[in-house]
Design a protein around this motif. Structure first.
Motif, PDB file in Angstrom:
ATOM      1  N   ALA A   1       0.814  -1.218   0.000  1.00  0.00           N
ATOM      2  CA  ALA A   1       0.000   0.000   0.000  1.00  0.00           C
ATOM      3  C   ALA A   1       0.849   1.271   0.000  1.00  0.00           C
ATOM      4  O   ALA A   1       0.557   2.206  -0.760  1.00  0.00           O
ATOM      5  CB  ALA A   1      -0.970  -0.010   1.184  1.00  0.00           C
ATOM      6  N   PRO A   2       1.910   1.357   0.823  1.00  0.00           N
ATOM      7  CA  PRO A   2       2.770   2.553   0.728  1.00  0.00           C
ATOM      8  C   PRO A   2       3.384   2.737  -0.647  1.00  0.00           C
ATOM      9  O   PRO A   2       3.509   3.874  -1.129  1.00  0.00           O
ATOM     10  CB  PRO A   2       3.846   2.290   1.788  1.00  0.00           C
ATOM     11  N   LEU A   3       3.785   1.645  -1.304  1.00  0.00           N
ATOM     12  CA  LEU A   3       4.369   1.771  -2.640  1.00  0.00           C
ATOM     13  C   LEU A   3       3.366   2.367  -3.613  1.00  0.00           C
ATOM     14  O   LEU A   3       3.692   3.280  -4.386  1.00  0.00           O
ATOM     15  CB  LEU A   3       4.847   0.399  -3.124  1.00  0.00           C
ATOM     16  N   LEU A   4       2.128   1.862  -3.569  1.00  0.00           N
ATOM     17  CA  LEU A   4       1.101   2.406  -4.457  1.00  0.00           C
ATOM     18  C   LEU A   4       0.825   3.877  -4.146  1.00  0.00           C
ATOM     19  O   LEU A   4       0.755   4.723  -5.043  1.00  0.00           O
ATOM     20  CB  LEU A   4      -0.180   1.596  -4.318  1.00  0.00           C
ATOM     21  N   GLY A   5       0.672   4.176  -2.862  1.00  0.00           N
ATOM     22  CA  GLY A   5       0.371   5.547  -2.468  1.00  0.00           C
ATOM     23  C   GLY A   5       1.477   6.512  -2.856  1.00  0.00           C
ATOM     24  O   GLY A   5       1.214   7.614  -3.365  1.00  0.00           O
ATOM     25  N   LEU A   6       2.745   6.122  -2.637  1.00  0.00           N
ATOM     26  CA  LEU A   6       3.859   6.992  -2.993  1.00  0.00           C
ATOM     27  C   LEU A   6       3.981   7.163  -4.506  1.00  0.00           C
ATOM     28  O   LEU A   6       4.363   8.233  -4.994  1.00  0.00           O
ATOM     29  CB  LEU A   6       5.156   6.425  -2.422  1.00  0.00           C
ATOM     30  N   ALA A   7       3.671   6.090  -5.253  1.00  0.00           N
ATOM     31  CA  ALA A   7       3.734   6.200  -6.713  1.00  0.00           C
ATOM     32  C   ALA A   7       2.711   7.205  -7.232  1.00  0.00           C
ATOM     33  O   ALA A   7       3.033   8.058  -8.079  1.00  0.00           O
ATOM     34  CB  ALA A   7       3.501   4.823  -7.341  1.00  0.00           C
ATOM     35  N   PHE A   8       1.473   7.117  -6.742  1.00  0.00           N
ATOM     36  CA  PHE A   8       0.452   8.071  -7.178  1.00  0.00           C
ATOM     37  C   PHE A   8       0.764   9.476  -6.667  1.00  0.00           C
ATOM     38  O   PHE A   8       0.503  10.469  -7.356  1.00  0.00           O
ATOM     39  CB  PHE A   8      -0.925   7.618  -6.702  1.00  0.00           C
ATOM     40  N   ALA A   9       1.329   9.571  -5.453  1.00  0.00           N
ATOM     41  CA  ALA A   9       1.716  10.884  -4.934  1.00  0.00           C
ATOM     42  C   ALA A   9       2.824  11.492  -5.785  1.00  0.00           C
ATOM     43  O   ALA A   9       2.847  12.709  -6.027  1.00  0.00           O
ATOM     44  CB  ALA A   9       2.162  10.758  -3.481  1.00  0.00           C
ATOM     45  N   SER A  10       3.753  10.663  -6.262  1.00  0.00           N
ATOM     46  CA  SER A  10       4.813  11.166  -7.142  1.00  0.00           C
ATOM     47  C   SER A  10       4.232  11.713  -8.440  1.00  0.00           C
ATOM     48  O   SER A  10       4.676  12.755  -8.945  1.00  0.00           O
ATOM     49  CB  SER A  10       5.811  10.042  -7.457  1.00  0.00           C
ATOM     50  N   ALA A  11       3.245  10.992  -8.971  1.00  0.00           N
ATOM     51  CA  ALA A  11       2.627  11.451 -10.209  1.00  0.00           C
ATOM     52  C   ALA A  11       1.942  12.798 -10.020  1.00  0.00           C
ATOM     53  O   ALA A  11       2.044  13.690 -10.878  1.00  0.00           O
ATOM     54  CB  ALA A  11       1.621  10.411 -10.698  1.00  0.00           C
ATOM     55  N   LEU A  12       1.249  12.977  -8.889  1.00  0.00           N
ATOM     56  CA  LEU A  12       0.584  14.254  -8.624  1.00  0.00           C
ATOM     57  C   LEU A  12       1.596  15.355  -8.335  1.00  0.00           C
ATOM     58  O   LEU A  12       1.458  16.493  -8.810  1.00  0.00           O
ATOM     59  CB  LEU A  12      -0.382  14.101  -7.447  1.00  0.00           C
ATOM     60  N   ALA A  13       2.631  15.027  -7.545  1.00  0.00           N
ATOM     61  CA  ALA A  13       3.629  16.047  -7.199  1.00  0.00           C
ATOM     62  C   ALA A  13       4.392  16.507  -8.430  1.00  0.00           C
ATOM     63  O   ALA A  13       4.802  17.670  -8.513  1.00  0.00           O
ATOM     64  CB  ALA A  13       4.600  15.490  -6.158  1.00  0.00           C
ATOM     65  N   GLY A  14       4.574  15.617  -9.398  1.00  0.00           N
ATOM     66  CA  GLY A  14       5.291  15.998 -10.608  1.00  0.00           C
ATOM     67  C   GLY A  14       4.587  17.075 -11.406  1.00  0.00           C
ATOM     68  O   GLY A  14       5.220  17.781 -12.200  1.00  0.00           O
ATOM     69  N   LEU A  15       3.272  17.212 -11.185  1.00  0.00           N
ATOM     70  CA  LEU A  15       2.524  18.238 -11.913  1.00  0.00           C
ATOM     71  C   LEU A  15       2.790  19.631 -11.370  1.00  0.00           C
ATOM     72  O   LEU A  15       2.645  20.624 -12.101  1.00  0.00           O
ATOM     73  CB  LEU A  15       1.024  17.930 -11.831  1.00  0.00           C
ATOM     74  N   VAL A  16       3.156  19.727 -10.083  1.00  0.00           N
ATOM     75  CA  VAL A  16       3.314  21.050  -9.461  1.00  0.00           C
ATOM     76  C   VAL A  16       4.739  21.326  -8.988  1.00  0.00           C
ATOM     77  O   VAL A  16       5.196  22.473  -9.004  1.00  0.00           O
ATOM     78  CB  VAL A  16       2.330  21.203  -8.272  1.00  0.00           C
TER      79      VAL A  16
END
Length: 483
Positions: A403-418
């Motif tokens: 679960a942390p791996l999935l959450g961090l991966a999606f968080a990375s995708a969102l953070a990359g936008l800003v």
């Protein structure tokens, strides 16, 4: 439960049965006529009889539709042009798979010489740079038959079930465009997600993140891939319902943080699930989980109760209606067997483990791992002639990192936008989660006897395990409090 209340489940199951039956025998227009006749009889019937007559009509109707779909999948224009060469235009429909000697690229032929058609093919290219998904290629191709059965794998049958009957071989190719429409949107979503979930990561760490998030394990070394199989952790490299839950939960959480009403959050969850399914592709586990997640949001918006069995049946119905051959595929069988086991066995196993001093969520992890391991073992043996024996401890060890791996991966995708530097930092942390999963796979998969692939060994294990399980069940039954 009365027949009238069970009718939605019965109707969905009837359609699934009819679609599945098309794999055994093909129906034709008389089946559709018979379905219409039975349907007229259902209108005239009443009460319980009406439900069963309607189910019979739906079975016949689904049998006819499934037969028509199989005939369409079995049809090939290029099969009559084997060993001929022409200039072709091919759209790349999925990521290329790299082997030691070639690239194998799923595609759809749009033009072959003077022929204009739309037929699924497998494109074989020389090793080197791979064409991106969605690219329109032009090349001089030669039509070949797929490889004959070898080492227990029948490539021709495997491809035929996907509507692919020929292989196109080309020595040189060039990109002449990109596809548009819904397919083009899926290409852009996948490219954007693949480029943002693991910035800065390389090697097996990047491969594990891409495998867990996108179901693409191409970046993994073959040795690590074998360790994932032997340990019973290979399912982590296929997109599952947990991914869809996190996508939908992330949309709902973002709506809550922004102070938006719940109904807007549910619409955001629907859009997020749809985008994720498009990006990942039409894998059975993805489609099943995506349909279930979308129906949960729709049920909330319509103020209707969510019925997990009904949603599971609808997921199977969509997959079988599009391709009845899906029933014969390992991905379909493993996905639905695992989910059914979670529904049926996990509550009972959780009850059995209640008296043991297990920390945190370990009891739930053990119950889910045991249930899924028992349900998928027959499928794994029939499809691959190998069964991992240490899947329960392996999944218990790996669970804290998934679960942390999935959450961090999606968080990375969102953070990359800003703020791209934040995305790189999150990906670096996520690399340690991926390294931990690789460690679990290597340690457990490398143990002697981690996987059984001999029929004699399996028979001995069953002869020992079945009496032991029966004894444990009787002891648990006798020790459980009676009401």
């Amino acid at each position: 439960m009365t027949p009238s209340r069970a009718s939605p489940h019965l109707l969905a199951a009837s359609l699934c049965v009819g679609l599945a039956f098309a794999n055994l025998a093909r129906g034709s227009w008389p089946a559709a006529v018979a379905a219409g006749a039975v349907g007229c009889g259902a209108i005239a019937a009443s009460g319980e009889r009406r439900v069963w007559v309607t189910c019979a009509a739906l079975v016949l109707l689904a049998w006819w539709w499934g037969s028509a779909r199989l005939q369409a999948l079995d049809r090939s224009v290029l099969l009559g042009r084997v060993d001929t060469s022409e200039r072709a235009r091919v759209v790349v429909t999925a990521p290329a798979r790299r082997t030691r000697f070639e690239l194998r690229v799923p595609g759809q032929v749009r033009r072959f010489g003077r022929l204009r058609l739309r037929e699924a093919v497998l494109l074989e290219l020389p090793p080197g740079r791979a064409p991106p998904q969605g690219a329109v290629l032009e090349a001089v191709t030669t039509v070949r038959l797929p490889r004959p059965p070898k080492d227990g794998f029948d490539e021709r049958t495997w491809l035929r079930r996907r509507g692919v009957h020929v292989v196109l071989r080309a020595d040189r190719w060039r990109i002449v465009g990109r596809r548009g429409g819904l397919g083009g949107l899926a290409d852009r979503l996948r490219a954007g997600l693949a480029g943002s979930i693991a910035p800065g990561l390389t090697g097996d760490r990047r491969g594990i993140v891409e495998g867990v998030v996108l179901g693409d394990e191409q970046a993994l070394s073959e040795g690590l891939r074998q360790r994932f199989r032997a340990s019973g952790l290979y399912h982590l490299l296929a997109v599952s319902g947990q991914n869809v839950v996190l996508v939908a939960g992330g949309a709902l959480g973002l709506a809550w943080l922004l102070g938006l009403p719940r109904w807007l959050g549910q619409i955001g969850a629907l859009l997020s699930i749809s985008g994720y399914v498009l990006a990942v592709g039409a894998q059975p586990s993805v489609v099943r989980a995506g349909i279930a997640g979308a129906l949960v949001s729709l049920a909330w918006l319509a103020a209707r109760p969510a019925d997990r069995w009904y949603f599971l049946l609808l997921g199977a119905l969509v997959l079988l209606a599009w391709n009845p051959y899906s029933l014969l595929e390992p991905g379909f069988q493993l996905s639905f067997a695992a989910v059914a086991a979670i529904f049926v066995l996990v509550p009972r196993l959780s009850t059995m483990l209640e008296g043991y001093p297990l920390p945190g969520q370990l009891g739930a992890v053990l119950a889910v791992s045991t249930a899924c391991g028992l349900a998928t073992a027959p499928v794994l043996w029939l499809q691959f002639h190998a069964v991992p024996l240490l899947t329960v401890p392996a999944n218990a060890a790996a669970a804290p990192a998934v679960a942390p791996l999935l959450g961090l991966a999606f968080a990375s995708a969102l953070a990359g936008l800003v703020f791209p530097p934040a995305a790189t930092a999150l990906a670096w942390v996520n690399g340690w989660c991926a390294a931990y999963l690789a460690l679990c796979a290597r340690v457990v998969g490398g143990l002697p006897g981690a996987q059984v692939s001999s029929g004699r060994s399996l028979a001995v294990l069953l002869a020992l395990a079945i009496p032991a399980a029966a004894y444990a069940w009787r002891r648990w039954q006798s020790s459980s409090p009676r009401t």
